[in-house]
Design an enzyme around this catalytic site. Structure first.
Site, PDB file in Angstrom:
ATOM      1  N   GLN A  54      -4.325   2.444   9.055  1.00 44.37           N
ATOM      2  CA  GLN A  54      -4.053   3.758   8.483  1.00 44.37           C
ATOM      3  C   GLN A  54      -5.313   4.399   7.921  1.00 44.37           C
ATOM      4  OE1 GLN A  54      -1.612   4.449   4.643  1.00 44.37           O
ATOM      5  NE2 GLN A  54      -0.386   5.297   6.314  1.00 44.37           N
ATOM      6  N   ARG A  80       2.278   3.517   7.705  1.00 48.31           N
ATOM      7  CA  ARG A  80       2.980   3.251   6.454  1.00 48.31           C
ATOM      8  C   ARG A  80       3.154   4.528   5.645  1.00 48.31           C
ATOM      9  NH1 ARG A  80       1.394   2.448   1.032  1.00 48.31           N
ATOM     10  NH2 ARG A  80      -0.829   2.351   1.462  1.00 48.31           N
ATOM     11  N   LEU A  92     -10.402   6.487  -2.814  1.00 46.29           N
ATOM     12  CA  LEU A  92      -9.174   7.218  -2.572  1.00 46.29           C
ATOM     13  C   LEU A  92      -8.850   8.251  -3.639  1.00 46.29           C
ATOM     14  CD1 LEU A  92      -6.813   7.029  -0.481  1.00 46.29           C
ATOM     15  CD2 LEU A  92      -5.510   6.124  -2.387  1.00 46.29           C
ATOM     16  N   GLU A 148      -2.316  10.522  -2.731  1.00 47.04           N
ATOM     17  CA  GLU A 148      -1.437  11.531  -2.164  1.00 47.04           C
ATOM     18  C   GLU A 148      -0.614  12.190  -3.268  1.00 47.04           C
ATOM     19  OE1 GLU A 148       0.235  10.456   1.930  1.00 47.04           O
ATOM     20  OE2 GLU A 148       1.802   9.991   0.508  1.00 47.04           O
ATOM     21  N   ARG A 163       0.781  10.360   6.642  1.00 44.81           N
ATOM     22  CA  ARG A 163      -0.683  10.291   6.576  1.00 44.81           C
ATOM     23  C   ARG A 163      -1.367  10.415   7.927  1.00 44.81           C
ATOM     24  NH1 ARG A 163      -0.938   5.557   2.018  1.00 44.81           N
ATOM     25  NH2 ARG A 163      -0.284   6.968   0.362  1.00 44.81           N
ATOM     26  N   PHE A 216       5.938  12.450  -2.689  1.00 40.42           N
ATOM     27  CA  PHE A 216       4.893  11.753  -1.946  1.00 40.42           C
ATOM     28  C   PHE A 216       5.064  12.045  -0.466  1.00 40.42           C
ATOM     29  CE2 PHE A 216       1.721   8.332  -2.359  1.00 40.42           C
ATOM     30  CZ  PHE A 216       1.350   8.531  -3.671  1.00 40.42           C
ATOM     31  N   HIS A 260      -6.332   7.240   5.538  1.00 40.32           N
ATOM     32  CA  HIS A 260      -5.739   8.101   4.522  1.00 40.32           C
ATOM     33  C   HIS A 260      -6.500   9.427   4.534  1.00 40.32           C
ATOM     34  CE1 HIS A 260      -4.457   9.635   0.651  1.00 40.32           C
ATOM     35  NE2 HIS A 260      -3.615   8.633   0.513  1.00 40.32           N
ATOM     36  N   HIS A 316      -7.755   2.884   5.157  1.00 31.93           N
ATOM     37  CA  HIS A 316      -7.038   2.653   3.916  1.00 31.93           C
ATOM     38  C   HIS A 316      -6.089   1.475   3.948  1.00 31.93           C
ATOM     39  CE1 HIS A 316      -5.034   3.600   0.201  1.00 31.93           C
ATOM     40  NE2 HIS A 316      -3.882   3.818   0.787  1.00 31.93           N
TER      41      HIS A 316
HETATM   42  C1  LIG Z   1      -7.098   3.047  -3.502  1.00 31.63           C
HETATM   43  C2  LIG Z   1      -5.742   2.575  -3.076  1.00 31.63           C
HETATM   44  C3  LIG Z   1      -4.611   3.181  -3.580  1.00 31.63           C
HETATM   45  C4  LIG Z   1      -3.348   2.732  -3.204  1.00 31.63           C
HETATM   46  N1  LIG Z   1      -2.255   3.346  -3.729  1.00 31.63           N
HETATM   47  C5  LIG Z   1      -1.021   2.893  -3.389  1.00 31.63           C
HETATM   48  C6  LIG Z   1       0.137   3.477  -3.952  1.00 31.63           C
HETATM   49  O1  LIG Z   1       0.059   4.399  -4.759  1.00 31.63           O
HETATM   50  N2  LIG Z   1       1.345   2.998  -3.593  1.00 31.63           N
HETATM   51  C7  LIG Z   1       1.478   1.975  -2.697  1.00 31.63           C
HETATM   52  O2  LIG Z   1       2.598   1.579  -2.418  1.00 31.63           O
HETATM   53  N3  LIG Z   1       0.385   1.384  -2.155  1.00 31.63           N
HETATM   54  C8  LIG Z   1      -0.851   1.823  -2.476  1.00 31.63           C
HETATM   55  N4  LIG Z   1      -1.956   1.224  -1.925  1.00 31.63           N
HETATM   56  C9  LIG Z   1      -1.789   0.044  -1.076  1.00 31.63           C
HETATM   57  C10 LIG Z   1      -1.505  -1.195  -1.908  1.00 31.63           C
HETATM   58  O3  LIG Z   1      -2.220  -1.133  -3.106  1.00 31.63           O
HETATM   59  C11 LIG Z   1      -1.893  -2.480  -1.209  1.00 31.63           C
HETATM   60  O4  LIG Z   1      -1.426  -2.472   0.097  1.00 31.63           O
HETATM   61  C12 LIG Z   1      -1.297  -3.673  -1.922  1.00 31.63           C
HETATM   62  O5  LIG Z   1      -1.630  -3.644  -3.272  1.00 31.63           O
HETATM   63  C13 LIG Z   1      -1.712  -4.988  -1.310  1.00 31.63           C
HETATM   64  O6  LIG Z   1      -1.295  -6.047  -2.145  1.00 31.63           O
HETATM   65  P1  LIG Z   1      -1.416  -7.565  -1.687  1.00 31.63           P
HETATM   66  O7  LIG Z   1      -0.825  -8.367  -2.774  1.00 31.63           O
HETATM   67  O8  LIG Z   1      -0.842  -7.710  -0.335  1.00 31.63           O
HETATM   68  O9  LIG Z   1      -2.971  -7.827  -1.539  1.00 31.63           O
HETATM   69  P2  LIG Z   1      -4.201  -7.695  -2.572  1.00 31.63           P
HETATM   70  O10 LIG Z   1      -3.839  -7.056  -3.834  1.00 31.63           O
HETATM   71  O11 LIG Z   1      -5.315  -7.104  -1.774  1.00 31.63           O
HETATM   72  O12 LIG Z   1      -4.543  -9.201  -2.918  1.00 31.63           O
HETATM   73  C14 LIG Z   1      -5.143 -10.066  -2.008  1.00 31.63           C
HETATM   74  C15 LIG Z   1      -5.436 -11.371  -2.708  1.00 31.63           C
HETATM   75  O13 LIG Z   1      -5.860 -12.324  -1.753  1.00 31.63           O
HETATM   76  C16 LIG Z   1      -6.953 -13.026  -2.258  1.00 31.63           C
HETATM   77  N5  LIG Z   1      -7.739 -13.517  -1.113  1.00 31.63           N
HETATM   78  C17 LIG Z   1      -8.112 -12.852   0.005  1.00 31.63           C
HETATM   79  N6  LIG Z   1      -8.792 -13.650   0.824  1.00 31.63           N
HETATM   80  C18 LIG Z   1      -8.860 -14.854   0.224  1.00 31.63           C
HETATM   81  C19 LIG Z   1      -9.445 -16.108   0.566  1.00 31.63           C
HETATM   82  N7  LIG Z   1     -10.103 -16.300   1.722  1.00 31.63           N
HETATM   83  N8  LIG Z   1      -9.323 -17.121  -0.313  1.00 31.63           N
HETATM   84  C20 LIG Z   1      -8.667 -16.962  -1.494  1.00 31.63           C
HETATM   85  N9  LIG Z   1      -8.100 -15.809  -1.858  1.00 31.63           N
HETATM   86  C21 LIG Z   1      -8.196 -14.779  -1.010  1.00 31.63           C
HETATM   87  C22 LIG Z   1      -7.684 -12.063  -3.141  1.00 31.63           C
HETATM   88  O14 LIG Z   1      -8.437 -12.744  -4.110  1.00 31.63           O
HETATM   89  C23 LIG Z   1      -6.515 -11.305  -3.772  1.00 31.63           C
HETATM   90  O15 LIG Z   1      -6.076 -11.997  -4.914  1.00 31.63           O
HETATM   91  C24 LIG Z   1      -3.223   1.670  -2.286  1.00 31.63           C
HETATM   92  C25 LIG Z   1      -4.361   1.077  -1.771  1.00 31.63           C
HETATM   93  C26 LIG Z   1      -5.616   1.544  -2.135  1.00 31.63           C
HETATM   94  C27 LIG Z   1      -6.804   0.942  -1.504  1.00 31.63           C
END
Ligand SMILES: Cc1cc2nc3c(=O)[nH]c(=O)nc-3n(C[C@H](O)[C@H](O)[C@H](O)COP(=O)(O)OP(=O)(O)OC[C@H]3O[C@@H](n4cnc5c(N)ncnc54)[C@H](O)[C@@H]3O)c2cc1C
Ligand code: SF4
Ligand code: SF4
Ligand code: FES
Lengths: 236, 591
Positions: free
Chosen positions: B241, B399, B253, B256, B287, B121, B243, B354
């Site tokens: 970031q 990141r 997306l 990578e 990135r 990666f 991407h 991203h």
């Molecule tokens: C397409 C894509 C591919 C990716 N691939 C990778 C990868 O291969 N490896 C890697 O390490 N990272 C990757 N990432 C990044 C990574 O997926 C995210 O940074 C990470 O999953 C974020 O997780 P989280 O739990 O912080 O937030 P999220 O999974 O975004 O969860 C946020 C939560 O907050 C809740 N929420 C938000 N606002 C409110 C509100 N006002 N009231 C109530 N609930 C609310 C939502 O309902 C949700 O449940 C990728 C990101 C994308 C977009």
């Protein structure tokens, strides 16, 4: 390509005295590749902010937006408008209680999922300092199962589920099978016992609607067939 | 406005957000204390589900690896803005948390011998930058999906209480103690007060303020503006970031991992231009480096297509078998969104917004902290944050791929433990303040009572277009000053915004309008932070200040909201001392 298409959308608001009805909207085709979800967004943003539906990832992986379009269950975010017959009739998933417009109550769908114990069950402790081993061949058995996004497109297209709301339905059964075939799992007996009753696998009459409906191209019917075979072999 | 009921709930630990960070925290806390999660969507619809490529850990299954190399890569990737105590904790803990996920049932892909599959990666190297290393632990290209579903399954098994389709409206504070959250029941309407001993925000990222984005519709950064509105600060928001490989025209997306498996980028002349920008690792540079190289190529007329506004990602040479085995989701996305069969032809790509490096400031225990250049960091009592909405800061100015899934699991777990211990130590609940939730209830009631013609989309459209143009991959004093005025103007327009839907049941119009209010609030912090920071570092690139300036700018930005909505900036030092190893001092960053 036509400049605009007609979306004929199922509307229901429990707070208004009105019965469910359909409203027609013209959606402008602004660029090639527009999805049904883009059309719904356009309606809500520019014409009628009262329309309700679910969506999140907009790329077919979160399972929020199962709806029924021209009679077929699908995800609005990966369904191209140009592939559909005009007018496009948009309805909520069939057979579920409607909360509002295209939003249905999925409580029963999730309850069925929880019932089959959809989590790894192990009897012994894992190795202390490394992963459990699983060969690539054992892992391959999970392909076509673990990808389920719980969108409910299959279960709500299943005539057996329509006829008998107690039936577990294809999604829950596919998810049960995902764990039963996992080489790391010891919960097959518990799960098969739950499934081996009149509301479980035997309710499936192999009508295959669920296979056609699955937007992830999974095959719940096949999983159910495997479950039946396993139950018979084990003589529960 | 008619009266709307307020229901009160009590839980020792309350977590807002059911993505990977929120669920990992819930799983941990629920083993000890009464724990509830509220989420705007059903947990498995959270954005974590979209993550593709993998989760980083130096398991060394494929080739030798070492957490210290991982730490070096992360510090360097962060352009030396990451806090080194938190980064050491992240990289050292990585193998343990990944193994733990496997034990929970995550269906990782496997290699011969049955251990977890790992791939290369961007930015992950062996021996302090010598060459790319296989460190990304993956389940095909659906790692996020498997991670989120596995954690959710475990939460069901553990009986965590879920309030799905509840939208957080306000942080409740009693003096300096966070005592819960006010929320809106999306399905039925109505206000709910969640009274808690410890509260975590795990609300995800904020890149929906950009037109071209890889992020879900719901990633509107609500947690940040709720934090600002509660009088607390947010950190490093100017670091966004981009991407390199978003699908042209759609933004979705392409992981990578495609380049990790051997895919590469081409300009219109068919040249592998990355070799000039990153002579050692080429397409597997960080990135920010790759995105800037692409933008640079396009600026010099070497972009593809009529408008010269995309590049090509070639992977057909990997062979159809490998693509279907390891990158099946990518094949789908390219097919559906670009009409391309990537086993035969390249995918048109452009940089896409991203990931949010900035967020709610925390220490390495996921405790929200406030500090400044001369005041050491102090935890805010009862308040925690983890995941993309937090800033620990392990990602600094940029990141590394696969470090976010790691971040959410490491700090989710740590925060869960800390909250359970804090809740247990507290004894009684700190009482709710008088008039608890007055601000959030007024916000909703006012919107429901609006009349007028201004609609949210016309404001949002200007915001996302101009943020992309003026505060995107390249920024200057001129574009940022213009953007500051534009956002201020949009905030004024927002005051007269009206909604069509006045109903209590599933009112999406209300939700999206509330979310736009959040995006406007924290966009001001992004723009102000970017305007002030007269240097280039990681994801923040100033054409007028193209060099990193460690003398003046080796520090974190903090943003506070003034009563009139404007932003006051402050700063705090980077935590340079790791826990057990020597500091990695800032160096020039070449790949
Ligand atoms: C397409 C894509 C591919 C990716 N691939 C990778 C990868 O291969 N490896 C890697 O390490 N990272 C990757 N990432 C990044 C990574 O997926 C995210 O940074 C990470 O999953 C974020 O997780 P989280 O739990 O912080 O937030 P999220 O999974 O975004 O969860 C946020 C939560 O907050 C809740 N929420 C938000 N606002 C409110 C509100 N006002 N009231 C109530 N609930 C609310 C939502 O309902 C949700 O449940 C990728 C990101 C994308 C977009
Ligand atoms: S095959 Fe079975 S589960 Fe699928 S639709 Fe038919 S009856 Fe339902
Ligand atoms: S099996 Fe397919 S249709 Fe059924 S819930 Fe899973 S993804 Fe949806
Ligand atoms: S919005 Fe996620 S599957 Fe369609």
């Amino acid at each position: 390509m036509a400049k605009s298409v007609t979306f004929s959308v199922f509307r229901y608001d429990p707070e208004q005295g009105r019965k469910p009805h359909y409203t027609d909207y013209q959606v402008d085709i602004e660029r090639p590749g527009m999805m049904v979800l883009d059309g719904l967004n356009q309606i809500r943003w520019r014409q009628d902010g009262t329309l309700a539906y679910r969506r999140s990832c907009r790329e077919g992986v979160c399972g929020s937006d199962g709806i029924n379009v021209n009679g077929v269950n699908m995800l609005s975010c990966i369904t191209h408008i140009e592939d559909l017959k005009d007018p496009i009739v948009v309805q909520p998933l069939p057979s579920m209680p409607v909360i509002k417009d295209l939003v249905v109550d999925l409580t029963d769908f999730y309850e069925k999922f929880y019932l089959v114990k959809p989590y790894l069950i192990t009897k012994g402790p894992p190795p202390s300092d490394r992963e459990r081993l699983q060969t690539p061949e054992q892992r391959k058995l999970l392909d076509g199962l673990y990808e389920c996004i719980l969108c409910a497109c299959c279960t709500t297209s299943c005539p057996s589920y329509w006829a008998d709301p107690e039936y577990l339905g294809p999604s829950a059964l596919l998810n049960a099978w995902r764990f039963i075939v996992d080489s790391r799992d010891d919960g097959a007996d518990e799960r098969l016992e739950i499934i081996n009753n009149r509301n479980g696998a035997w309710r499936c009459h192999t009508i295959l609607n669920c296979v056609e409906a699955c937007p992830k191209l999974l095959n719940p019917t096949e999983a159910i067939g495997q479950i039946k075979k396993t139950i018979v072999q084990r003589k529960f | 406005m008619a009266n709307i009921d307020v229901t009160i709930h009590k839980h020792d630990v309350l977590i807002v957000g059911a993505g990977g960070a929120g669920l990992r925290a819930a799983l941990e806390a629920s083993r000890q204390v009464n724990t509830a999660v509220i989420s705007q969507v059903y947990p498995t619809r959270s954005h974590t589900v979209s993550a593709q490529g993998g989760i980083a850990a130096s398991l060394g299954n494929v080739e030798p690896d070492n957490w210290l190399w991982h730490m070096f890569d992360t510090v360097k990737g962060s352009d030396y803005l990451g806090d080194q105590d938190a980064i050491e904790f992240l990289c050292r803990t990585a193998p343990e948390v990944v193994i733990e996920l496997e034990h929970m049932g995550l269906p990782f892909s496997r290699i011969e011998g049955g251990t977890i599959f790992q791939r290369r990666f961007g930015g992950h190297t062996k021996d302090y930058g010598k060459e790319a290393v296989c460190r990304a632990c993956a389940a095909a290209d659906r790692t996020g999906h498997t991670l989120l579903h596995t954690l959710f399954e475990q939460c069901i098994k553990n009986g965590v209480a879920f309030y799905n389709e509840f939208f957080a409206l306000e942080i409740l504070k009693n003096e300096d103690h966070v005592v819960g959250v006010l929320a809106w029941d999306i399905v039925h309407g109505g206000f709910h007060i969640f009274h808690s001993k410890a509260t975590m925000f795990a609300t995800g990222g904020y890149t929906r303020v950009y037109r071209t984005t890889s992020n879900a519709h719901i990633n509107t950064g609500d947690g940040l503006s709720l934090t600002l509105r509660a009088g607390l600060c947010v950190e490093d928001l100017e670091f966004v970031q981009f991407h390199p490989t978003g699908i042209y025209g759609a933004g979705n997306l392409i992981t990578e991992g495609v380049r990790g498996e051997g895919g590469y980028l081409l300009n219109k002349n068919g040249d592998r231009f990355m070799k000039t920008y990153a002579p050692t690792v080429w397409d597997l540079a960080s990135r920010d480096v790759v995105s800037r190289a692409m933008a640079e190529e396009m600026r010099h007329g070497r972009g593809c297509g009529e408008k010269g506004d995309f590049m090509l990602l070639k992977l057909d040479h990997l062979g159809a078998d490998l693509i279907h085995e390891r990158l099946p989701g990518i094949w789908d996305l390219a097919h559906v969104f670009a009409h391309v069969d990537c086993t035969k032809e390249p995918i048109p790509v452009t940089p896409t917004a991203h990931y949010s490096m900035g967020g709610i400031p925390t220490n390495r225990f996921a405790e929200v902290v406030i500090g400044s250049m001369d005041q050491p960091e102090q935890p805010v009592k009862g308040f925690y944050a983890a995941g993309e909405s937090a800033c620990a800061s392990v990602h600094g100015a940029n990141r590394l791929g696969c470090n976010s899934l790691l971040d959410i699991v490491v700090f989710g777990r740590e925060g869960g433990r800390k909250m359970a211990a804090f809740a247990a130590s507290l004894g009684e609940y700190v009482p709710l303040p008088d008039q608890a939730g007055a601000m959030g209830t007024a916000e909703v009631k006012n919107l429901l009572a609006t009349t007028g013609k201004e609609r949210m989309d016309s404001i949002w459209e200007v915001l996302r277009d101009t943020m992309e143009k003026n505060c995107g991959v390249f920024r200057t004093e001129e574009t940022l000053t213009a953007q500051k005025q534009i956002v201020e103007q949009l905030c004024r327009r927002f005051k007269t915004v009206a909604i069509d839907d006045k109903s209590m049941t599933y009112n999406l119009d209300l939700l999206e309008t509330l979310e736009l209010g959040h995006m406007l609030d924290f966009s001001r912090a992004i723009v102000d932070g970017a305007l002030a920071r007269q240097e280039s570092r990681g994801g923040h690139y100033r054409d007028d200040y193209p060099k990193r300036d460690d003398v003046t700018w080796h520090k974190h930005s903090l943003a506070y909201q003034e009563p009139d909505g404007s932003i006051r900036l402050d700063y705090k030092p980077v935590r340079m001392k790791p826990l057990t190893v020597p500091t990695f001092p800032p160096k020039e960053r070449v790949y």
